[in-house]
Enzyme design. Structure first.
Site, PDB file in Angstrom:
ATOM      1  CB  SER A 165      -0.883  -0.001   1.138  1.00 64.11           C
ATOM      2  OG  SER A 165      -2.013  -0.867   1.044  1.00 64.11           O
TER       3      SER A 165
ATOM      4  CE  LYS B 254      -3.517   0.798  -0.796  1.00 60.86           C
ATOM      5  NZ  LYS B 254      -4.630   0.468   0.219  1.00 60.86           N
TER       6      LYS B 254
ATOM      7  CB  VAL C 265       0.132  -5.490   4.544  1.00 57.29           C
ATOM      8  CG1 VAL C 265      -0.992  -4.855   5.006  1.00 57.29           C
ATOM      9  CG2 VAL C 265       0.369  -5.811   3.182  1.00 57.29           C
TER      10      VAL C 265
ATOM     11  CE1 TYR D 127      -5.150   2.203   3.828  1.00 59.63           C
ATOM     12  CE2 TYR D 127      -3.701   1.215   5.475  1.00 59.63           C
ATOM     13  CZ  TYR D 127      -3.975   1.561   4.148  1.00 59.63           C
ATOM     14  OH  TYR D 127      -3.268   1.083   3.081  1.00 59.63           O
TER      15      TYR D 127
ATOM     16  CE1 TYR E 132      -3.917  -1.413  -4.873  1.00 62.61           C
ATOM     17  CE2 TYR E 132      -4.759  -3.620  -4.242  1.00 62.61           C
ATOM     18  CZ  TYR E 132      -4.308  -2.243  -3.840  1.00 62.61           C
ATOM     19  OH  TYR E 132      -4.067  -1.958  -2.580  1.00 62.61           O
TER      20      TYR E 132
END
Length: 447
Positions: A66, A69, A261, A243, A191
């Site tokens: 992530s 992103k 992660v 988040y 992705y």
């Protein structure tokens, strides 16, 4: 050994402090990530001058996950503009986990580009043409952020693809609302491949520093994205990057950040630095336990919280030259036996400014010769910067080099162990020029 190693010492100290933390565990829902060494822990920092510092396993490769992103969001913004991207994905905190179904009522837009649903849409927005396929654009752009060519960990990609049904379900759900501009299968495959791009903590710190520098890579000096795009990405990182823990992170750490992660974590000090950590054990929100603890401690210790940014005016280091070449020195002081370097600083000195001064000390002085550090125009030195300068000057002299300090306001307050070797016991002089020249003569062996 160099004076600027004081910055490395700070990173190493953070690693030593938190290496023994045993909370959390590596991600196991992607089997290949579960194989990561849980003891690996690296930290890296890149300054706006392109200086790179690291400690621990900062060169160990791992996949972006992530952390990719923000950079793909930057690519989409650059290609399509904010208004067009905002038609498809929002910019509001979801308050939910990274893989939650966070779709805006009425429009079906994902809440933001940092959660999985929004990231899948953002990736799907990247232009895809026969001449330049979308993933090639992504890989090339992220390589420009890192300052080197990157590749994909095919084993992680395969593992992610084999276990990614929730992300596929998200893509089909978004497609059903009409807000996914491409086929869900292709969108999710792209992705997954983006998440499997391989980097190191040093790469991530460089990528973060590029956002900090307004879209210019401080190592390669290449403009990767516009300043407006970089600012937009940092805004979304600040509010959404961690988040459902984003608010607490911004309160306690105060830096735009993004976790992944695989154990990667980046944070950005705008116009100051990019920093990254790598440590696979994760907390309940999917962020690195050790990385989170280290960056929170770093922010508190060095006063890095965004809302504490003093916005220092002008450049810290105003002069790096030799005593022979000082135009303001009396003609009788020219041609000193043994050339002596001069580093002049100005303004208030904090962590970021101290790093610049230390780096300038290392770069000054012909052939590793002596150096005069001129603090005449420095207005203040905070406690963190003072400690860094003490450490750096001690390292400087321990390496066999000599230094003298022009410090009429006694801001540095050097400890006794350093004072004898830094010229603080030289007679005080009436003018700055006399002080610099006197220190230079002493270091050159003419007094």
């Amino acid at each position: 050994m160099s004076a600027a190693d004081a910055v490395t010492d700070s990173l190493a100290g953070l690693r030593d402090r938190f290496a023994a933390v045993r909370e959390g565990r590596p991600a196991d829902y992607i089997p290949q990530l579960a194989l990561a060494d849980p003891d690996a822990f690296g930290l890296a920092l890149v300054s706006m001058d392109g200086h790179r510092y690291s400690a621990g396993e900062a060169e160990v490769p791992f996949t972006l996950q992530s952390v990719s992103k923000p950079f793909v969001y930057a690519l989409a913004l650059s290609a399509l503009g904010l208004d067009e991207v905002s038609r498809w994905v929002g910019a509001e905190p979801s308050g939910e986990a990274f893989n939650a179904i966070s779709l805006e009522p009425g429009t079906g837009r994902p809440a933001n580009a940092m959660v999985n649903a929004g990231a899948i849409v953002t990736t799907a927005l990247v232009p895809d043409t026969p001449d330049e396929p979308a993933f090639d654009r992504i890989l090339h752009c992220l390589g420009r952020f890192a300052g080197r060519g990157l590749d994909v960990d095919e084993e992680v990609f395969a593992s992610e693809s084999a276990t990614g049904d929730r992300n596929r379900a998200l893509a089909y759900l978004i497609r059903s609302t009409g807000t996914l501009p491409v086929d869900p299968v292709r969108a999710v495959d792209r992705y997954f491949r983006q998440c499997a791009i391989r980097v190191t903590a040093v790469d991530l710190a460089t990528m973060a520093a590029t956002l900090a520098y307004g879209g210019v890579n401080p190592v390669t000096r290449e403009r990767v994205v516009s300043a407006e795009v970089a600012a937009g990405v940092l805004a979304v990182m600040a509010t959404c990057g961690m988040y459902d823990g984003s608010g607490d992170w911004l309160l306690r750490v105060g830096l735009p950040a993004k976790s992944g992660v695989s154990g990667g974590l980046i944070a950005v000090g705008p116009a100051r630095f990019g920093v990254a950590t790598y440590s696979p054990p994760l907390d309940a929100t999917g962020g690195s336990v050790r990385g989170h603890a280290a960056l929170e401690a770093m922010s508190r210790r060095y006063g890095l919280h965004l809302m504490l940014n003093p916005a220092l005016p002008g450049s810290t280091v105003t002069l790096v030259t030799t005593a022979d070449d000082l135009p303001s020195a009396p003609s009788g002081e020219r041609g000193l036996r043994g050339r002596v370097g001069v580093v002049a600083a100005q303004g208030a000195i904090d962590f970021t400014a101290a790093e610049r001064v230390l780096y300038a000390l290392d770069e000054s002085g012909p052939d590793g010769g002596p150096v005069v550090l001129d603090l005449h125009d420095v207005t203040a030195i905070d406690s963190v910067a003072r400690g860094m300068l003490h450490n750096g000057l001690a390292r400087f002299t321990a390496d066999g080099r000599r230094a003298a300090v022009v410090d009429p306001k006694d801001l540095l307050g050097l400890v006794d162990a350093v004072r004898e070797r830094t010229g603080r016991d030289l007679p005080r002089h009436a003018t700055r020029e006399d002080a610099v020249a006197g220190c230079a003569r002493a270091l050159a062996g003419e007094d």
